[in-house]
Write a protein that holds these residues in place. Structure first.
Motif, short mmCIF file in Angstrom:
data_model
loop_
_atom_site.label_atom_id
_atom_site.label_comp_id
_atom_site.label_asym_id
_atom_site.label_seq_id
_atom_site.Cartn_x
_atom_site.Cartn_y
_atom_site.Cartn_z
N UNK A 254 26.36 -6.43 -51.26
CA UNK A 254 25.84 -5.73 -51.40
C UNK A 254 24.55 -5.38 -50.38
N UNK A 255 25.30 -5.68 -49.00
CA UNK A 255 24.37 -5.09 -47.56
C UNK A 255 25.20 -3.86 -46.88
N UNK A 264 33.30 -0.09 -41.49
CA UNK A 264 33.35 -0.89 -41.57
C UNK A 264 32.95 -2.57 -42.56
N UNK A 265 32.49 -3.60 -42.08
CA UNK A 265 32.88 -4.37 -43.03
C UNK A 265 31.36 -5.41 -42.79
N UNK A 266 30.83 -5.96 -43.48
CA UNK A 266 29.24 -6.89 -43.62
C UNK A 266 30.07 -7.96 -42.89
N UNK A 267 29.53 -8.52 -40.97
CA UNK A 267 29.40 -9.68 -41.12
C UNK A 267 28.51 -10.33 -40.39
N UNK A 268 27.35 -9.34 -40.70
CA UNK A 268 26.02 -10.00 -40.34
C UNK A 268 24.56 -9.96 -41.42
N UNK A 269 23.33 -10.02 -40.93
CA UNK A 269 22.39 -9.95 -42.42
C UNK A 269 22.13 -8.58 -42.25
N UNK A 270 21.90 -8.24 -43.14
CA UNK A 270 21.30 -6.74 -44.01
C UNK A 270 20.40 -6.61 -44.17
N UNK A 271 19.74 -5.14 -44.15
CA UNK A 271 18.36 -5.32 -44.60
C UNK A 271 18.23 -4.20 -46.19
N UNK A 272 19.25 -4.01 -47.10
CA UNK A 272 19.67 -3.55 -48.51
C UNK A 272 19.73 -4.95 -49.12
N UNK A 273 20.05 -4.99 -51.02
CA UNK A 273 20.86 -5.55 -51.60
C UNK A 273 20.19 -6.28 -52.17
N UNK A 274 19.03 -6.41 -51.78
CA UNK A 274 17.85 -7.51 -52.01
C UNK A 274 17.21 -7.69 -54.00
#
Length: 333
Positions: A254-255, A264-274
């Motif tokens: 989602x992020x 790249x894949x998500x391995x930390x926090x994100x600022x989208x997808x909420x």
């Protein structure tokens, strides 16, 4: 516990033929209590400072929808509190079960909001899955009679029996303490008694709901069908990606901004997808609150709750607008 197969695989890849004494590696008495290095703590402080800055920026960008989601949550909590105060001193099984389900929903909703604030949309959606299941059971109990609620509460002995069996199978290997024989006998006796009361199919998953559904081994989807909630199945199915170890969760998050971060894949926090976690959280918490309200309703609380229902899309739209703006900014860089 060290996984011997993995250690052996690593040694094979390293082309090391020496045998490893696994018993020594697993002996707690020879483990050395060694502090982390000073540089480790220094790097941790830097990481914390970066994460705090990220969180502050996220809270600033999403301040309005996050605040509205929190207000929504607090008002649902207030309705639940009002309902609880109207219950009789000695609540029946139905009232108690739905009250506890609403309390659980309240906690999970708070956890989801916390995860959104931290920048973890996939984790928030994972917690929503639990909130959804909780709300479905609350609705199911609310539209059925006292007997079904009693079956639901009595099912705790089946769960205790399953946990006991699992514990006994692995306690020796794990080095856990033994359970006193009288406690084991007590659980087994209650288990046998409950099966005599409700039948052998009661021990199956969702066996407490089989009488209403007329299915020997029902599942959550059967409860969803009974409560007219099958329209949520796509969201529930999608959330499973973040619960289980399926391959799709490795390639979609989602992020993740598709086409912006390459492979790249998500391995930390994100600022989208909420957007989805926030909207689904509000809807399921609303349903759980509505179910609890049904046991001791007032017109005032009902009207307040209905008014909240029409704010769910408003909250989701505000999250979506900000998210789309961030995606555009990232794509333009």
């Amino acid at each position: 516990m060290l996984n011997k197969n993995l250690i052996e695989e690593i040694l094979k890849n390293l082309k090391i033929d020496n045998e490893v004494n696994f018993s020594n590696l697993e002996n707690d008495e020879i483990l050395i209590d060694k502090d982390f290095e000073a540089i480790d703590y220094s790097q941790l402080i830097q990481i914390r400072e970066y994460k705090q800055g990220f969180t502050n920026r996220l809270l600033y960008r999403y301040s309005e929808p996050i605040q509205e989601l929190e207000i929504f949550s607090e008002l649902c909590k207030t309705i639940g509190h009002n309902t609880y105060n109207r219950l009789e001193l000695e609540a029946d099984n139905k009232e108690e079960a739905i009250r506890r389900l609403h309390q659980k929903s309240t906690l999970i909703c708070s956890e989801i909001i916390y995860l959104i604030k931290g920048g973890y949309p996939a984790a928030a959606l994972s917690r929503w899955r639990t909130l959804f299941e909780t709300s479905i059971i609350a609705i199911f109990l609310a539209i059925n009679d006292e007997e079904i609620a009693k079956r639901y509460i009595d099912y705790t002995i089946v769960e205790s029996k399953n946990e006991l069996d699992s514990y006994l199978e692995n306690s020796s290997y794990l080095g856990f303490e033994e359970i006193p024989k009288h406690k084991i006998n007590h659980i087994n006796a209650k288990y046998d008694e409950i099966l005599k009361t409700y039948g052998k199919d009661f021990k199956k998953n969702y066996g407490w709901a089989s009488k209403v559904l007329n299915i020997k081994q029902p599942n959550l989807h059967d409860l969803m069908d009974f409560t007219d909630s099958l329209y949520m199945k796509p969201f529930y199915k999608f959330s499973n990606n973040y619960i289980h170890g399926g391959a799709k969760s490795l390639f979609y998050n989602l992020g993740y901004i598709d086409g912006v971060l390459g492979e790249s894949t998500i391995a930390s926090s994100s600022n989208i997808g909420f957007t989805d976690p926030a909207q689904l959280c509000a809807l399921s918490y609303f349903n759980s609150t509505l179910a609890f309200l049904s046991v001791a309703p007032t017109e005032e609380d009902l009207m307040l709750l209905i008014d909240l229902y029409y704010k769910i899309n408003r909250i989701a739209n505000k999250f979506s607008q900000i998210e789309n703006k961030i995606i555009k900014e990232e794509a333009d860089e």
